[in-house]
Design an enzyme around this catalytic site. Structure first.
Site, PDB file in Angstrom:
ATOM      1  N   GLY A  40      36.149  42.560  24.905  1.00 24.73           N
ATOM      2  CA  GLY A  40      36.043  42.039  26.239  1.00 24.73           C
ATOM      3  C   GLY A  40      36.279  42.624  27.327  1.00 24.73           C
ATOM      4  N   LEU A  43      38.050  40.618  33.680  1.00 25.12           N
ATOM      5  CA  LEU A  43      39.415  41.169  34.214  1.00 25.12           C
ATOM      6  C   LEU A  43      40.362  41.212  33.455  1.00 25.12           C
ATOM      7  CD1 LEU A  43      39.634  38.805  37.376  1.00 25.12           C
ATOM      8  CD2 LEU A  43      39.427  41.224  37.289  1.00 25.12           C
ATOM      9  N   ALA A  44      40.688  40.132  32.528  1.00 23.66           N
ATOM     10  CA  ALA A  44      41.788  40.616  31.314  1.00 23.66           C
ATOM     11  C   ALA A  44      41.629  41.683  30.613  1.00 23.66           C
ATOM     12  CB  ALA A  44      41.933  39.303  30.336  1.00 23.66           C
ATOM     13  N   GLY A  45      40.473  42.046  29.939  1.00 21.82           N
ATOM     14  CA  GLY A  45      40.128  43.013  29.011  1.00 21.82           C
ATOM     15  C   GLY A  45      39.998  44.284  29.700  1.00 21.82           C
ATOM     16  N   SER A 284      32.302  27.297  44.768  1.00 24.19           N
ATOM     17  CA  SER A 284      33.464  27.518  44.739  1.00 24.19           C
ATOM     18  C   SER A 284      34.502  26.458  45.315  1.00 24.19           C
ATOM     19  CB  SER A 284      33.847  28.807  45.569  1.00 24.19           C
ATOM     20  OG  SER A 284      35.206  28.879  45.934  1.00 24.19           O
ATOM     21  N   ARG A 330      41.358  19.550  40.540  1.00 23.98           N
ATOM     22  CA  ARG A 330      40.002  19.469  39.824  1.00 23.98           C
ATOM     23  C   ARG A 330      39.961  18.354  39.171  1.00 23.98           C
ATOM     24  NH1 ARG A 330      38.879  25.845  38.548  1.00 23.98           N
ATOM     25  NH2 ARG A 330      38.559  26.542  40.557  1.00 23.98           N
ATOM     26  N   HIS A 401      33.511  23.695  33.270  1.00 27.74           N
ATOM     27  CA  HIS A 401      33.875  24.939  33.775  1.00 27.74           C
ATOM     28  C   HIS A 401      34.909  26.019  33.147  1.00 27.74           C
ATOM     29  CE1 HIS A 401      34.410  27.825  37.123  1.00 27.74           C
ATOM     30  NE2 HIS A 401      35.673  27.618  37.227  1.00 27.74           N
ATOM     31  N   GLU A 425      41.482  33.660  29.379  1.00 26.39           N
ATOM     32  CA  GLU A 425      41.066  32.429  28.920  1.00 26.39           C
ATOM     33  C   GLU A 425      40.963  32.458  27.440  1.00 26.39           C
ATOM     34  OE1 GLU A 425      37.580  29.305  30.218  1.00 26.39           O
ATOM     35  OE2 GLU A 425      37.295  31.214  30.904  1.00 26.39           O
ATOM     36  N   LEU A 441      41.842  34.150  37.757  1.00 26.40           N
ATOM     37  CA  LEU A 441      41.947  35.412  38.053  1.00 26.40           C
ATOM     38  C   LEU A 441      43.557  35.920  38.013  1.00 26.40           C
ATOM     39  CD1 LEU A 441      39.523  35.665  41.224  1.00 26.40           C
ATOM     40  CD2 LEU A 441      38.956  35.763  38.765  1.00 26.40           C
TER      41      LEU A 441
END
Length: 637
Positions: A40, A43-45, A284, A330, A401, A425, A441
């Site tokens: 991946g 952002l994390a990877g 958004s 949400r 989502h 995630e 994020l």
């Protein structure tokens, strides 16, 4: 299976610092001797790969896209949370911690959440140093806006493209290390199995999506940053390529899967337009700062919104939740939207929609002010719907989502398979039963930049790793299994397309394991999913061959995993006899329709253990202790 959470002792505000000091270190010269696989490049990877390579580790980074820039992280539009308190409005690390635990309906691990809130300060500094163009106030200070579940402004943003800008920052750090020879990139390459040797994760089996070549890659540790499983519902806000294959194959190799029923419904998505729509588009959550949500007071009122007088409108979130109004979390906003539509007060041709109206904000700020904040979002909405949101209210409806469930990890982000880590995630750790907006994020970058680079060193310094190569029996067995499944998919030559199975599965889950769940519906799904899976393996039609670019084959493998995972998700929802966050069982609700938890019996993380093909998975429970934020009936009124 024993779940060792590895949570440090002592005051919560000192745990992470103390833990970092007590972990074993790898000598800088010795880091060059170790190799790490990262699957991946979102952002994390990307942040994990760049950070570990910067430290000196040899990193192999895999992604099925043609470039890390196409990772789904770019779709996170609204912002990233951090407790900087630039607005001087009462925010703090503790308040962010409190809001996140409460927003997750008291189903998250306190120590992980506090660490996340603490690290949020460093993330903003890191990203500013990388040149991320955050919005700024007139005086030059970084700007903030509000998001659901908070009464302070703590969300940093770059117009409506925050995820894209943050990913570009991580991407340039990643490519810097690739140019230095410390990261080797493998684009258009999909992980199809985990290699476990002597009980430890030592590599992966992949398929080159261009040539079809199946090969193995070995390392000293494996990191999965592959996102969530929302596409099990077929229609979701996720990119079409997003899937659960990497974490599902790891589950089948011994990694526990935690809380799979915790799926998030996002309240501000463009409603479904047709039966054959392939995905849904997210508007958004930042739009709820200035947009007011309403429906007609009368059932069946089909007048244009401009013809409905103010007195005949129901601003239902402002009416029911005066403290938070349109900025409730949400799950609360989504359930209320469904409720008014179920009453027959929904808008649009389908009746499955509510208005998000910017008339008041435009009158207050002017069109230029709104355009400065949301121009790309408004443009995207108009291109998709043909309606100008500056002149008529947006129509929105909840959609699948984010997924709060994922591989179970300890405080070090390691799964129940030693040497296998899950970040972002792909793990379950920080959000409980409902993620607050702008926290995805934050978690991805916290895990990649500031947590994993510390914790993986502790493992490498402690583990005794024998030398392994491609001739090892475990490697050959894993490769043979991947080849066998690939050939099996191509040999069926049935009558139904992969997509038809995916659509049927998605509708089944949306109806029976979606925004609202019942015991009867879940039992029906638990009966139907295995039947659908059996039909898939008898009647699916996958054209082409395995020795070429074959997107039908890619999709077939992912849907095959969804058909297995869906059963676990429904089982988890059936076993959890309470309502909490995104898991809403209709049998368990308060008199005014809010989620009713059962803390006495369900204050735990459900960690499911694979027991073998055709066998009932084993439920393991990690008790959740709340020392600092004591569980109460969640209220946003």
């Amino acid at each position: 299976m024993e779940l060792k959470s590895m949570i440090p002792s002592g005051p919560i505000e000192q745990r992470w610092d103390r833990h970092r000091f007590e972990m074993k270190l790898v000598n800088p010269a010795n880091k060059r001797k170790y190799s790490v696989i990262v699957v991946g490049s979102g952002l994390a990877g990307a942040s994990a790969s760049a950070s570990m390579a910067e430290l000196g580790y040899n990193v192999k980074c895999f992604c099925f896209q043609d470039s890390p820039r196409r990772a789904h992280s770019i779709a996170a539009q609204g912002g990233i949370n951090a407790a900087k308190n630039y607005q001087n409005d009462g925010d703090s690390i503790y308040r962010l911690f409190y809001d996140t635990v409460k927003g997750g309906d008291f189903r998250a691990r306190e120590s992980n959440v506090y660490r996340l809130a603490e690290i949020s300060l460093n993330i903003i500094d890191q990203c500013v140093a990388q040149g991320v163009p955050f919005a700024r106030e007139y005086g030059g200070m970084l700007a903030n806006r509000s998001f659901g579940g908070a009464q302070v402004s703590r969300t940093f943003y770059a117009r409506g493209q925050t995820g894209q800008q943050l990913l570009l920052g991580a991407y340039q750090a990643l490519l810097r290390q690739a140019a230095a020879g410390k990261v080797t990139m493998f684009p258009r390459t999909e992980m199809l199995d985990l290699i476990v040797i002597d009980g430890k994760a030592r590599g992966i089996v992949t398929r080159n999506l261009i040539t079809g070549k199946i090969e193995s890659h070995l390392a000293d540790a494996v990191v999965l940053g592959t996102g969530g499983y929302g596409n099990v519902f077929c229609l979701s806000t996720n990119a079409k390529g997003s899937n659960c294959t990497a974490i599902w194959r790891a589950y089948r190799r011994g990694a526990a899967f935690a809380n799979p029923c915790f799926t998030q419904i996002h309240p501000t998505c463009i409603p479904v337009s047709g039966e054959y729509q392939s995905k849904l588009t997210l508007m958004s959550e930042s739009l709820r700062n200035d947009g007011r949500i309403w429906v007609p007071k009368q059932k069946g009122d089909s007048r244009a919104p401009s013809r409905i007088p103010e007195a005949e409108r129901d601003y239902y979130l402002e009416r029911k939740y005066p403290s938070f109004g349109n900025l409730v979390p949400r799950d609360v906003a989504s359930r209320n939207a469904k409720a008014v539509c179920d009453e027959g007060r929904g808008v649009g041709q389908s009746g499955l929609g509510v208005y998000l109206d910017f008339a008041d904000a435009i009158q207050r700020l002017g069109k230029p002010g709104i355009r400065e904040r949301y121009s790309n979002l408004f443009d995207m909405y108009e291109r998709i719907t043909g309606e100008n949101p500056y002149e008529t209210p947006m129509r929105i409806y909840p959609a699948i989502h984010y997924t709060m469930g994922g591989l179970w990890v300890d405080y070090n982000l390691m799964t129940t398979v030693p040497g296998l880590y899950a970040i972002g995630e792909a793990n379950f750790s920080d959000h409980g039963a409902n993620r607050l907006g702008a926290s995805a994020l934050m978690q991805g970058l916290a895990d990649g930049y500031f947590i994993l680079p510390y914790t993986i060193g502790d493992y490498l310094a402690s583990a005794k790793l024998e030398r392994a190569d491609s001739s090892h029996a475990a490697v050959r067995d894993a490769e043979a299994g991947v080849t066998k499944q690939t050939n099996r998919l191509l040999e069926i030559r049935g009558q139904r397309t992969v997509t038809s199975f995916h659509r049927e599965l998605g509708k089944l889950l949306w109806d029976d394991c979606g925004m609202a769940r019942t015991a009867a519906g879940l039992q029906k799904a638990l009966q139907r999913v295995p039947e659908l899976r059996e039909e898939f393996w008898k009647n699916v039609n996958v054209l082409g061959s395995g020795e070429e670019l074959n997107q039908a084959l890619e999709n077939a493998g992912r849907v095959a995993d969804f058909l297995e995972f869906a059963e676990l998700m429904c089982l988890d929802a059936f076993e959890r006899n309470e309502s909490c966050g995104g898991h809403f069982r209709e049998e368990f609700q308060t008199p005014d329709g809010e989620a009713l938890r059962d803390d006495a019996n369900f204050s735990y993380a459900a960690a499911w253990e694979y027991a073998g093909a055709g066998k009932q998975p084993i439920l393991n429970k990690e008790p959740l202790a709340f020392e600092y934020v004591h569980p109460t009936q969640r209220s946003y009124k």
